[in-house]
Motif scaffolding. Structure first.
Motif, PDB file in Angstrom:
ATOM      1  N   UNK A  16      37.465  45.912  55.627  1.00 39.93           N
ATOM      2  CA  UNK A  16      38.445  46.038  56.431  1.00 39.93           C
ATOM      3  C   UNK A  16      37.891  47.040  57.782  1.00 39.93           C
ATOM      4  N   UNK A  17      38.401  46.899  58.876  1.00 38.88           N
ATOM      5  CA  UNK A  17      38.017  47.759  60.099  1.00 38.88           C
ATOM      6  C   UNK A  17      39.283  48.769  60.414  1.00 38.88           C
ATOM      7  N   UNK A  18      38.808  50.046  60.462  1.00 39.20           N
ATOM      8  CA  UNK A  18      39.860  50.982  60.882  1.00 39.20           C
ATOM      9  C   UNK A  18      39.374  51.577  62.074  1.00 39.20           C
ATOM     10  N   UNK A  19      40.489  51.444  62.969  1.00 41.86           N
ATOM     11  CA  UNK A  19      40.262  52.283  64.217  1.00 41.86           C
ATOM     12  C   UNK A  19      41.180  53.353  64.726  1.00 41.86           C
ATOM     13  N   UNK A  20      40.566  54.271  65.535  1.00 41.84           N
ATOM     14  CA  UNK A  20      41.438  55.428  66.083  1.00 41.84           C
ATOM     15  C   UNK A  20      41.057  55.491  67.562  1.00 41.84           C
ATOM     16  N   UNK A  21      41.930  55.650  68.245  1.00 39.37           N
ATOM     17  CA  UNK A  21      41.537  56.151  69.881  1.00 39.37           C
ATOM     18  C   UNK A  21      42.450  57.173  70.201  1.00 39.37           C
ATOM     19  N   UNK A  22      41.917  57.957  71.147  1.00 42.51           N
ATOM     20  CA  UNK A  22      42.599  58.992  71.909  1.00 42.51           C
ATOM     21  C   UNK A  22      42.554  58.732  73.188  1.00 42.51           C
ATOM     22  N   UNK A  23      43.780  58.520  73.925  1.00 43.22           N
ATOM     23  CA  UNK A  23      44.146  58.181  75.310  1.00 43.22           C
ATOM     24  C   UNK A  23      44.398  59.604  75.964  1.00 43.22           C
ATOM     25  N   UNK A  24      43.783  59.848  77.064  1.00 42.52           N
ATOM     26  CA  UNK A  24      44.148  60.846  78.024  1.00 42.52           C
ATOM     27  C   UNK A  24      44.800  60.540  79.223  1.00 42.52           C
ATOM     28  N   UNK A  25      46.151  60.940  79.461  1.00 43.36           N
ATOM     29  CA  UNK A  25      46.897  60.953  80.478  1.00 43.36           C
ATOM     30  C   UNK A  25      46.743  61.632  81.774  1.00 43.36           C
ATOM     31  N   UNK A  26      45.676  62.577  81.592  1.00 40.08           N
ATOM     32  CA  UNK A  26      45.263  63.563  82.705  1.00 40.08           C
ATOM     33  C   UNK A  26      45.558  64.886  82.153  1.00 40.08           C
ATOM     34  N   UNK A  27      46.500  64.894  81.442  1.00 41.42           N
ATOM     35  CA  UNK A  27      47.191  66.092  81.061  1.00 41.42           C
ATOM     36  C   UNK A  27      46.920  66.266  79.688  1.00 41.42           C
ATOM     37  N   UNK A  28      47.477  65.603  78.676  1.00 40.20           N
ATOM     38  CA  UNK A  28      47.768  65.686  77.158  1.00 40.20           C
ATOM     39  C   UNK A  28      47.079  64.605  76.711  1.00 40.20           C
ATOM     40  N   UNK A  29      46.325  64.657  75.419  1.00 38.97           N
ATOM     41  CA  UNK A  29      45.737  63.512  74.538  1.00 38.97           C
ATOM     42  C   UNK A  29      46.714  62.981  73.493  1.00 38.97           C
ATOM     43  N   UNK A  30      46.585  61.953  73.553  1.00 35.34           N
ATOM     44  CA  UNK A  30      47.388  61.047  72.475  1.00 35.34           C
ATOM     45  C   UNK A  30      46.738  60.050  71.542  1.00 35.34           C
ATOM     46  N   UNK A  31      46.923  60.033  70.531  1.00 40.36           N
ATOM     47  CA  UNK A  31      46.394  59.570  69.173  1.00 40.36           C
ATOM     48  C   UNK A  31      47.100  58.309  68.989  1.00 40.36           C
ATOM     49  N   UNK A  32      46.145  57.083  68.661  1.00 38.64           N
ATOM     50  CA  UNK A  32      46.832  55.767  68.177  1.00 38.64           C
ATOM     51  C   UNK A  32      45.729  55.542  66.991  1.00 38.64           C
ATOM     52  N   UNK A  33      46.523  54.508  66.194  1.00 35.88           N
ATOM     53  CA  UNK A  33      45.732  54.004  64.916  1.00 35.88           C
ATOM     54  C   UNK A  33      45.726  52.580  64.942  1.00 35.88           C
ATOM     55  N   UNK A  34      44.835  51.811  64.433  1.00 35.62           N
ATOM     56  CA  UNK A  34      44.940  50.160  64.304  1.00 35.62           C
ATOM     57  C   UNK A  34      44.147  50.331  62.749  1.00 35.62           C
ATOM     58  N   UNK A  35      44.837  50.178  61.604  1.00 35.82           N
ATOM     59  CA  UNK A  35      44.125  50.250  60.511  1.00 35.82           C
ATOM     60  C   UNK A  35      44.202  48.977  59.665  1.00 35.82           C
ATOM     61  N   UNK A  36      43.266  48.799  58.876  1.00 32.56           N
ATOM     62  CA  UNK A  36      43.361  47.540  58.002  1.00 32.56           C
ATOM     63  C   UNK A  36      42.896  45.936  58.827  1.00 32.56           C
ATOM     64  N   UNK A  37      42.218  46.105  59.821  1.00 33.51           N
ATOM     65  CA  UNK A  37      41.954  44.872  60.376  1.00 33.51           C
ATOM     66  C   UNK A  37      40.960  44.048  59.834  1.00 33.51           C
ATOM     67  N   UNK A  38      41.214  42.732  59.938  1.00 33.97           N
ATOM     68  CA  UNK A  38      40.267  41.859  59.063  1.00 33.97           C
ATOM     69  C   UNK A  38      38.815  41.649  59.617  1.00 33.97           C
ATOM     70  N   UNK A  39      37.967  41.791  58.856  1.00 28.92           N
ATOM     71  CA  UNK A  39      36.472  41.519  59.224  1.00 28.92           C
ATOM     72  C   UNK A  39      35.985  39.979  58.865  1.00 28.92           C
ATOM     73  N   UNK A  40      37.140  39.042  58.617  1.00 28.02           N
ATOM     74  CA  UNK A  40      36.999  37.581  58.569  1.00 28.02           C
ATOM     75  C   UNK A  40      37.479  37.075  59.637  1.00 28.02           C
ATOM     76  N   UNK A  41      38.666  37.180  59.874  1.00 21.80           N
ATOM     77  CA  UNK A  41      39.066  36.724  61.091  1.00 21.80           C
ATOM     78  C   UNK A  41      39.430  37.762  62.129  1.00 21.80           C
ATOM     79  N   UNK A  42      38.541  37.802  63.116  1.00 30.05           N
ATOM     80  CA  UNK A  42      38.567  39.022  64.033  1.00 30.05           C
ATOM     81  C   UNK A  42      39.097  38.664  65.510  1.00 30.05           C
TER      82      UNK A  42
END
Length: 624
Positions: free
Chosen positions: A96-122
């Motif tokens: 399984x593929x786990x992702x995190x990304x940090x988006x910046x709106x020019x002032x603050x940073x914001x954390x997002x997660x996308x966990x448990x993504x399939x490696x078979x059906x991408x």
């Protein structure tokens, strides 16, 4: 017509092959994992400051397709615009593929997660699901502005562990980090928990990796500067609800100064820590950090000024990669279960020069070691064949953004295989089983395919033919076995090119070794690590890795010798003043050695780089 009435024929040529494509060059952060089908997924921050993925997929014209992973979320949450500042991508034992990304709106940073993504059906990469994780720690308000320095995702298979470092004093002259981890007991509402460790100054060379020295997940941290580097392990939280243990300092023998660290996850989810320090490689085995003793694994010039380390399990082996300040990328390996034995490790060898960033992984489907590295020629994917041990390298080619742009050309073996009936007429759309001696990527009738020892089912075109294009950087390519019904054919595209090259050499050893290995009746001695009898002090090296080191331009001489005592053929190469030997036990290795042996025999020694391979273009001219 019965299948047994098929006949097969083939013809090959080494030529220049042009492809119109965009060459991917990830200028910022990138991370590679793999799909269950054996292709790579390369996550990177694109030129538009969006998180993207380039997927390697069979059946496409170019083999790679690019998708934007972050812009959909950006448009929903930040209509005025936001950019992806950084990300984390991890693949655990389950695939399984786990992702995190940090988006910046020019002032603050914001954390997002996308966990448990399939490696078979991408297909999820077309529209990934992101979970917002706003700062919600109960013990303190968020700093203003909120700046996230780094996100860590554990690759443990038993539970998710995610840690976040934020800037505790944004705007200050000397920045200080504060660490948090996420409580995921309510998956839809992660909670930020302040870590018990004290704030740490953010200095050059600061590095952290997640690991598990004892029964709970923790962080290995390398901090400090000006020769006062400090290495410690701190648990993220106490096991079973207990109080979080105090951080533990980890010291190297002789108070050696650590330069880079990497954690390798074991089958039981514990981790071993590898440390590069002042020309040496050390390991802290999994166990209680308070009782940890560093084992000195190796000492070599390649371990000096290491700025980045990676460690991973690759099948039955443990592999440690290192990147030096001068851009030299090296690796060494040992059998699993023997990591604490210095004698079990291979000699570190330089794989690439001029590298600025890299990301390795293990292709479980093909049993191949894979490396994505950014160098002077852009981003390259390198695959070490588990059959021949040779490395093949490819640029990552995407569909062209402009149909009028100039095509990219490279050397390639172009092979045409024809299926005919009993009257000699072509058989259109005939089912063919195709396997290869190496794990590599080729184009078959214009479409990108991954090939290897496991047979691949393909169809001939309307004219009863398979057109196979195998891009190569030297002379060594893949041999193919083709089966159509009861008929089979072995195809060696390298035959003509090798004969041309061998004719340029003054040394007859090339031809003798080639004939010996190509003979079906030749006795195949079992490869070993013993040096040829006439060169007892030569150091053994994997031939595929030796060729890579030769490409780095540090060699001064290379030749092929036959050891009559064992019946083995060896490549001898002088690299950095040290004589190395490697066993040439297949035709691909003999062919790969050809350019270097000719360059050595002909006296082609560059100043000051050393031995240089004869250009493939020169061989094509000689063949005309």
């Amino acid at each position: 017509m019965s299948a047994g009435q098929f006949t097969l024929s083939a013809a090959s040529d080494l030529t220049q092959y042009a492809v119109q494509a965009d060459i991917l060059d990830a200028e910022h952060q990138f991370e590679a994992v793999h799909s269950r089908a054996g292709g790579a997924l390369l996550f990177f921050i694109g030129s538009g400051e969006a998180l993207c993925v380039a997927k390697e997929e069979s059946g496409r014209e170019h083999g790679w397709a690019r998708s934007d992973l972050s812009s959909g979320q950006t448009r929903r949450d930040f209509p005025w615009g936001a950019s992806c500042k950084q990300f984390a991508a991890v693949q655990g034992e389950s695939g399984a593929i786990d992702l995190a990304m940090v988006l910046s709106d020019g002032s603050d940073d914001h954390l997002y997660l996308s966990l448990g993504n399939s490696d078979a059906d991408t297909s999820w990469t077309d529209a990934p699901g992101w979970l917002p994780c706003p700062y919600n720690a109960e013990d303190s308000a968020a700093p203003e502005p909120l700046h996230i320095a780094r996100v860590f995702i554990s690759d443990a298979s038993d539970r998710y562990e995610i840690a976040i470092d934020i800037i505790a004093n944004p705007g200050a002259r000397e920045l200080v980090l504060r660490r948090y981890y996420l409580d995921l007991s309510t998956p839809s509402h992660p909670t930020w928990i302040a870590h018990a460790s004290a704030a740490a100054p953010l200095l050059d060379g600061f590095a952290s990796v997640l690991g598990r020295a004892d029964c709970s997940e923790g962080v290995y941290t390398l901090s400090g500067g000006n020769g006062l580097r400090r290495l410690q392990y701190s648990s993220l939280h106490g096991a079973g609800g207990q109080v979080t243990p105090a951080p533990v300092a980890l010291r190297l023998p002789g108070d050696q100064v650590p330069e880079a660290i990497a954690a390798c996850r074991n089958v039981d989810n514990s981790t071993d820590l590898y440390v590069a320090a002042q020309g040496g490689l050390y390991m802290f085995a999994a166990g209680s950090p308070r009782e940890a003793q560093a084992v000195h694994l190796a000492q070599a010039p390649l371990f000096e000024q290491v700025r980045s380390l990676r460690a991973l399990r690759a099948g039955e082996r443990v592999v440690v990669w290192g990147l030096r300040a001068d851009g030299s990328l090296f690796y060494l390996s040992c059998a699993q279960g023997q990591a604490a034995d210095p004698g079990a490790w291979s000699k570190p060898l330089c794989m690439l020069a001029g590298v600025s960033a890299f990301s390795p992984f293990y292709d479980r489907l093909h049993g191949a070691l894979v490396l994505l590295a950014r160098g002077a020629d852009g981003l390259l994917k390198s695959v070490k064949s588990p059959v021949t041990g040779l490395w093949n390298r490819r640029r990552i080619m995407l569909p062209p953004s402009n149909l009028l742009q100039q095509a990219c050309s490279s050397s390639a073996y172009v092979t045409c295989i024809r299926v005919s009936d009993e009257n000699g007429m072509p058989v259109p759309h005939a089912a063919v089983q195709l396997s290869a001696s190496s794990v590599t990527s080729v184009h078959i009738n214009g479409l990108y395919r991954m090939v290897g020892p496991v047979a691949l089912s393909v169809l001939t075109d309307a004219h009863g033919a398979l057109h196979i294009v195998d891009h190569v950087s030297g002379l060594a390519g893949a041999r193919f076995e083709v089966r159509a019904g009861a008929c089979s054919l072995m195809v060696n595209p390298m035959e003509q090119a090798f004969q041309t090259a061998a004719g340029m050499a003054d040394d007859a050893s090339l031809g003798k070794a080639y004939l010996a290995l190509g003979s079906q009746n030749a006795a195949r001695a079992k490869p070993g690590t013993a040096a040829p009898a006439a060169f007892p002090h030569a150091v053994h090296g994997d031939v595929g890795d030796l060729f890579s080191w030769l490409e780095c331009g540090t060699a001064t001489h290379a030749r092929i010798v036959h050891d009559s005592a064992t019946g083995l053929w060896h490549l001898l190469a002088t690299i950095g003043g040290q004589l190395f030997h490697g066993v040439l036990d297949c035709i691909e290795k003999i062919v790969a050695a050809t350019l270097w042996v000719i360059g050595s025999v002909k006296g082609s020694v560059a100043e000051p780089g050393g031995l240089q391979a004869v250009p493939v273009a020169a061989l094509r001219r000689a063949a005309l």
